[in-house]
Design a protein around this motif. Structure first.
Motif, PDB file in Angstrom:
ATOM      1  N   LYS A 173      13.625 -75.332 -70.486  1.00 11.48           N
ATOM      2  CA  LYS A 173      12.328 -75.853 -70.075  1.00 11.48           C
ATOM      3  C   LYS A 173      11.382 -74.724 -69.718  1.00 11.48           C
ATOM      4  N   ASP A 174      11.940 -73.528 -69.391  1.00  8.69           N
ATOM      5  CA  ASP A 174      11.093 -72.379 -69.148  1.00  8.69           C
ATOM      6  C   ASP A 174      10.540 -71.841 -70.461  1.00  8.69           C
ATOM      7  N   ARG A 175      10.827 -72.505 -71.604  1.00  8.17           N
ATOM      8  CA  ARG A 175      10.296 -72.035 -72.888  1.00  8.17           C
ATOM      9  C   ARG A 175       8.809 -72.274 -73.002  1.00  8.17           C
ATOM     10  N   ASN A 176       8.216 -73.057 -72.147  1.00 11.80           N
ATOM     11  CA  ASN A 176       6.778 -73.276 -72.216  1.00 11.80           C
ATOM     12  C   ASN A 176       6.065 -71.987 -71.826  1.00 11.80           C
ATOM     13  N   SER A 181       3.133 -71.191 -71.242  1.00 13.91           N
ATOM     14  CA  SER A 181       2.031 -71.286 -70.281  1.00 13.91           C
ATOM     15  C   SER A 181       2.535 -71.319 -68.844  1.00 13.91           C
ATOM     16  N   GLN A 182       3.860 -71.487 -68.663  1.00  6.11           N
ATOM     17  CA  GLN A 182       4.436 -71.531 -67.323  1.00  6.11           C
ATOM     18  C   GLN A 182       4.886 -70.141 -66.897  1.00  6.11           C
ATOM     19  N   SER A 220       8.459 -68.888 -67.441  1.00  4.73           N
ATOM     20  CA  SER A 220       8.989 -68.669 -68.784  1.00  4.73           C
ATOM     21  C   SER A 220       9.137 -67.184 -69.079  1.00  4.73           C
ATOM     22  N   TYR A 258       6.190 -66.088 -70.953  1.00  5.68           N
ATOM     23  CA  TYR A 258       4.886 -66.252 -70.290  1.00  5.68           C
ATOM     24  C   TYR A 258       3.934 -65.125 -70.666  1.00  5.68           C
ATOM     25  N   GLN A 299       6.619 -75.005 -81.071  1.00  9.73           N
ATOM     26  CA  GLN A 299       7.239 -75.487 -79.831  1.00  9.73           C
ATOM     27  C   GLN A 299       8.643 -74.914 -79.753  1.00  9.73           C
ATOM     28  N   TYR A 330      12.351 -74.356 -79.010  1.00  5.19           N
ATOM     29  CA  TYR A 330      13.289 -75.472 -78.962  1.00  5.19           C
ATOM     30  C   TYR A 330      14.696 -74.977 -79.281  1.00  5.19           C
TER      31      TYR A 330
END
Length: 444
Positions: free
Chosen positions: A202-205, A207-208, A211, A214, A291, A293
């Motif tokens: 979930k840290d793959r986003n 923008s966070q 991540s 990041y 995305q 994944y």
């Protein structure tokens, strides 16, 4: 509360979160011809609706604002309903895990599992949480019993999603990974068929800020720093400075298919990037278009480079594959086989591990202590060098010196690996090229 003003249930308490996802569910008899009033109380206020409103909403999912404090937005309550199947079976299950990702800087993880039932509209509803196992990467959770219809509503083929987290006291639990299964698969019992790779992040986003990808406007992330440190040195040994750059483990537009060897620049016909700056630009652009994944498969990119190396075995070219990874790998057996096959070719593999994972699998691929093998066949030579990025983080903040040490260590074995290949094939260095011009020629 039902319309008779009698409470029919109370959720569990979830600590330290503004976005709770409650496990406890309630069974109500639904009558189409009746108005069945419901009331939901929260310390911030109340929500009124009817059971028919929930059932009649798109995907039987109703969102209502919480009210109670005038002029203040108190959040939203989400109510969902699904018609229960006739299945009355219960199942008892027990899970264990091995070598989970280490999320805590000090000590090991405190893992727990969260189970989700898939809904008819493709969303997921939480249905069970295990207890937290303290300070271990190899947890064995207690057996638990659960109604089968809570897991899959009696549909044995329906997807069940399982997420694994590292518990934190402040409620900001760290995501370790996830896998999917079905009740039909779980019914096979304890066997290799019910062993799952915990993958995804979930840290793959990007923008966070949590991540590893990041994109901090003031500092490069670990992936970019490792790429720049190694690439800026090794690029000098390439004549045209054009490098193919591939990503792995992402859903690609427009159809969301998962790929493990996609061009970072988005051009499948020409994946080449101009120098390290071109690769970095392609990397940053890809984070905006794909995305990220799971699962994480290495074998496709190893085989990709191996195909090029297999076509040029006369000593005129030597290939170096740089893999930057968080250490999660879902195709260990296939990757070992790919490396054993690649060991016969003019290529080397550099692996830089970023993040706080236990990188045991990467150390095994390195083969310094035990030569890597696949199906009883040893690799002809050692072609893999692995280093963990965290070992090169300068505590003084001097990234320039740290990255110089990183590049030096990961590239140190390349010359000997190149020479060992040439010698094994009886390939000798070319004689000096002729001078560009002869005495007496006109020259400028």
């Amino acid at each position: 509360y039902t319309q008779s003003s009698w409470p029919f249930g109370r959720t569990e308490v979830i600590d330290n979160t503004l976005n709770p996802d409650f496990v406890r569910k309630y069974i109500l008899d639904y009558f189409f011809e009746e108005k069945q009033n419901l009331r939901f109380d929260d310390f911030l206020g109340q929500v009124y609706c009817t059971l028919g409103e929930i059932v009649g909403s798109p995907a039987s999912r109703l969102e209502k604002p919480l009210g109670g404090i005038p002029g203040k937005k108190c959040g939203t309550i989400i109510l969902s309903a699904e018609e229960l199947g006739n299945c009355r079976d219960y199942t008892t299950m027990q899970f264990c895990a091995n070598k989970l990702d280490k999320k805590d800087f000090f000590g090991k993880s405190d893992p727990f599992m969260v189970f989700y039932r898939s809904n008819e509209d493709g969303t997921f509803t939480i249905c069970h949480k295990t207890e937290v196992m303290k300070n271990t990467l190899n947890p064995v959770w207690q057996p638990f019993s659960i109604p089968v219809r809570a897991l899959c509503n009696g549909d044995y083929d329906r997807t069940i999603k399982v997420e694994v987290y590292d518990w934190d006291r402040d409620g900001s639990h760290d995501f370790i990974g996830e896998f999917t299964t079905s009740y039909k698969e779980l019914c096979r019992g304890q066997s290799q068929l019910n062993v799952y790779e915990v993958s995804g992040d979930k840290d793959r986003n990007p923008s966070q800020s949590t991540s590893l990808h990041y994109m901090n406007p003031y500092q490069m992330n670990a992936y970019a720093m490792a790429l720049k440190a190694v690439g800026e040195i090794i690029q000098d040994y390439d004549s045209d400075k054009m490098f193919p750059a591939l990503g792995f483990g992402a859903k690609l537009p427009p159809d969301g298919r998962v790929s493990h060897e996609f061009p970072l620049n988005g051009n499948i016909e020409n994946p080449y990037c101009n120098g390290m700056q071109g690769i970095l630009e392609a990397y940053h652009q890809s984070l905006k278009t794909v995305q990220l994944y799971g699962p994480t498969n290495f074998a496709p990119v190893v085989n990709h480079v191996a195909r090029y190396a297999a076509a040029v075995q006369d000593g005129s070219q030597y290939f170096v594959l740089l893999i930057i990874t968080d250490g999660v790998i879902s195709d260990m057996a296939q990757t070992k086989e790919a490396i054993v096959n690649a060991a016969k070719l003019p290529m080397s593999i550099i692996i830089v591990g970023v993040g706080q994972a236990e990188f045991d699998a990467m150390v095994e691929l390195d083969g310094d202590d035990v030569r890597i093998s696949s199906r009883g066949k040893l690799a002809e030579r050692d072609i893999v060098q692995f280093v963990p990025f965290r070992d090169y983080m300068d505590r003084t903040g001097n990234h320039v010196l740290s990255m110089a040490r990183l590049a030096k260590d990961v590239l140190a074995e390349i010359p000997d690996q190149l020479i060992s290949y040439m010698k094994s094939r009886g390939i000798k260095p070319n004689t000096d090229p002729p001078p560009a011009y002869s005495p007496g020629d006109n020259a400028v």
